[in-house]
Design a protein around this motif. Structure first.
Motif, PDB file in Angstrom:
ATOM      1  N   GLU A   8     -21.792 -15.430   5.658  1.00  0.00           N
ATOM      2  CA  GLU A   8     -21.454 -14.221   6.410  1.00  0.00           C
ATOM      3  C   GLU A   8     -22.341 -13.208   6.124  1.00  0.00           C
ATOM      4  OE1 GLU A   8     -16.822 -14.311   6.765  1.00  0.00           O
ATOM      5  OE2 GLU A   8     -17.610 -12.993   5.173  1.00  0.00           O
ATOM      6  N   TYR A  28     -19.522 -13.018  10.768  1.00  0.00           N
ATOM      7  CA  TYR A  28     -18.470 -13.319   9.917  1.00  0.00           C
ATOM      8  C   TYR A  28     -17.670 -14.694  10.164  1.00  0.00           C
ATOM      9  CZ  TYR A  28     -18.198  -8.298   8.800  1.00  0.00           C
ATOM     10  OH  TYR A  28     -18.502  -7.077   8.394  1.00  0.00           O
ATOM     11  N   GLN A  31     -14.031 -13.234   7.221  1.00  0.00           N
ATOM     12  CA  GLN A  31     -14.004 -12.018   7.200  1.00  0.00           C
ATOM     13  C   GLN A  31     -12.414 -11.805   7.771  1.00  0.00           C
ATOM     14  OE1 GLN A  31     -14.617  -9.321   5.555  1.00  0.00           O
ATOM     15  NE2 GLN A  31     -13.507  -7.708   6.419  1.00  0.00           N
ATOM     16  N   PHE A  33     -10.009  -8.629   8.544  1.00  0.00           N
ATOM     17  CA  PHE A  33      -9.763  -7.051   8.521  1.00  0.00           C
ATOM     18  C   PHE A  33      -8.046  -6.626   8.489  1.00  0.00           C
ATOM     19  CE2 PHE A  33     -14.094  -7.436  10.620  1.00  0.00           C
ATOM     20  CZ  PHE A  33     -14.820  -6.251  10.074  1.00  0.00           C
ATOM     21  N   GLN A  79     -10.183 -10.575  13.066  1.00  0.00           N
ATOM     22  CA  GLN A  79     -10.364 -12.022  12.531  1.00  0.00           C
ATOM     23  C   GLN A  79     -10.898 -12.929  13.486  1.00  0.00           C
ATOM     24  OE1 GLN A  79      -6.256 -12.682  11.890  1.00  0.00           O
ATOM     25  NE2 GLN A  79      -6.563 -14.785  12.349  1.00  0.00           N
ATOM     26  N   LYS A 261     -13.912  -3.183   1.856  1.00  0.00           N
ATOM     27  CA  LYS A 261     -14.551  -4.633   2.439  1.00  0.00           C
ATOM     28  C   LYS A 261     -13.373  -4.880   3.597  1.00  0.00           C
ATOM     29  CE  LYS A 261     -17.273  -8.120   2.496  1.00  0.00           C
ATOM     30  NZ  LYS A 261     -16.662  -9.036   3.641  1.00  0.00           N
ATOM     31  N   ARG A 262     -11.958  -4.905   3.105  1.00  0.00           N
ATOM     32  CA  ARG A 262     -11.152  -5.286   4.357  1.00  0.00           C
ATOM     33  C   ARG A 262     -10.907  -4.414   5.317  1.00  0.00           C
ATOM     34  NH1 ARG A 262      -5.413  -6.601   2.633  1.00  0.00           N
ATOM     35  NH2 ARG A 262      -5.599  -7.777   4.667  1.00  0.00           N
ATOM     36  N   GLY A 265     -15.452  -4.156   6.655  1.00  0.00           N
ATOM     37  CA  GLY A 265     -16.478  -5.309   6.850  1.00  0.00           C
ATOM     38  C   GLY A 265     -17.634  -5.242   6.068  1.00  0.00           C
TER      39      GLY A 265
END
Length: 275
Positions: A8, A28, A31, A33, A79, A261-262, A265
């Protein structure tokens, strides 16, 4: 032998001469989100793979070469929709930037509303790619500004509609707005649901349920988004990440890191360094 997972990567940049326009170039695989919102619009092009995301009360899939459109302050997540993940480039223009661009044009509204979360417009997708490539490779300010402004106005003219702004009509809606404004103005405050229910004059259960219905997130999740917005501002000013976490009401730096991060990103460090 199990297939090798692609690494990633995410690169976050600011185009300062364009009002601090936020840009993301990401690849990603894992990841995921969380539901979140941005002050600005999300305008992205899927380069490879496909993304699954929630917006406007439903789930959508954006395959390769499609354009993702999320309105400012609209709750969404994201996602992968394919085993190999997805790659995309995105920008996040603010409503006031759109207003400045469209000032003087013969349009019904200065800030657009994009009704479709995913659009298929090969010409527009290619134009957006040209913008992203130019912003990454050229330091010619006139070229950068001209391309961005022209492309965003063209995108709005082709895919936006007129929408009447929501205004609270009932007493309970006005009370919910009071809570929202409090969380916007004092995101770092350590408040309980009971505190907010007293402010609104509503029961805690009714407040939690009604707030999510009106604004797309429960009060605690909305507070996290408000804290992240402050954190972005403080990070841009050069404040240390650990100090930002404390200033914005997060438990510690790792707590800020996880939510940052969530929702965005990228990590706070990537946000600051652009790496």
């Amino acid at each position: 032998m199990a297939p090798r997972k692609e690494k990633e990567s995410a690169r976050f940049q600011l185009a300062n001469e364009l009002g601090g326009l936020e840009l993301l170039d990401a690849k990603y695989t894992n990841q995921n989100f969380s539901r979140h919102s941005h002050e600005g619009y999300t305008i992205g092009v899927i380069e490879k793979g496909a993304q699954r995301f929630y917006r406007t009360g439903g789930n959508h899939i954006a395959p390769q070469d499609s354009i993702i459109l999320v309105n400012a302050d609209e709750v969404h997540n994201g996602q992968t929709a394919t085993e190999g993940g997805w790659e995309y480039k995105a920008m996040y223009p603010l409503p006031e930037q759109f207003s400045q661009m469209m000032e003087g044009l013969n349009v019904a509204q200065s800030t657009p509303y994009f009704p479709e979360p995913v659009v298929y417009d090969p010409e527009m997708a290619q134009q957006l790619r040209l913008v992203f490539d130019t912003l990454a490779q050229s330091d010619n300010r006139l070229l950068r500004e001209t391309l961005v402004y022209g492309t965003l106005v063209k995108l709005a003219s082709r895919h936006s509609k007129t929408r009447t702004d929501w205004t609270p009509e009932t007493k309970s809606q006005r009370q919910l707005v009071l809570v929202k404004e409090f969380l916007d103005d004092f995101p770092q405050a350590d408040v309980s649901l009971e505190d907010l229910s007293k402010l609104a004059g509503l029961s805690p259960y009714y407040l939690a349920r009604s707030f999510q219905k009106e604004f797309g997130l429960p009060p605690h999740a909305y507070q996290i988004q408000a804290r992240l917005r402050v954190a972005k501002t403080l990070l841009r000013k050069g404040m240390k990440i650990s100090d930002v976490a404390q200033e914005c009401g997060f438990h510690d730096q790792s707590h800020l890191h996880r939510h940052f991060k969530r929702a965005l990103g990228v990590t706070p460090k990537q946000f600051v360094t652009g790496a």
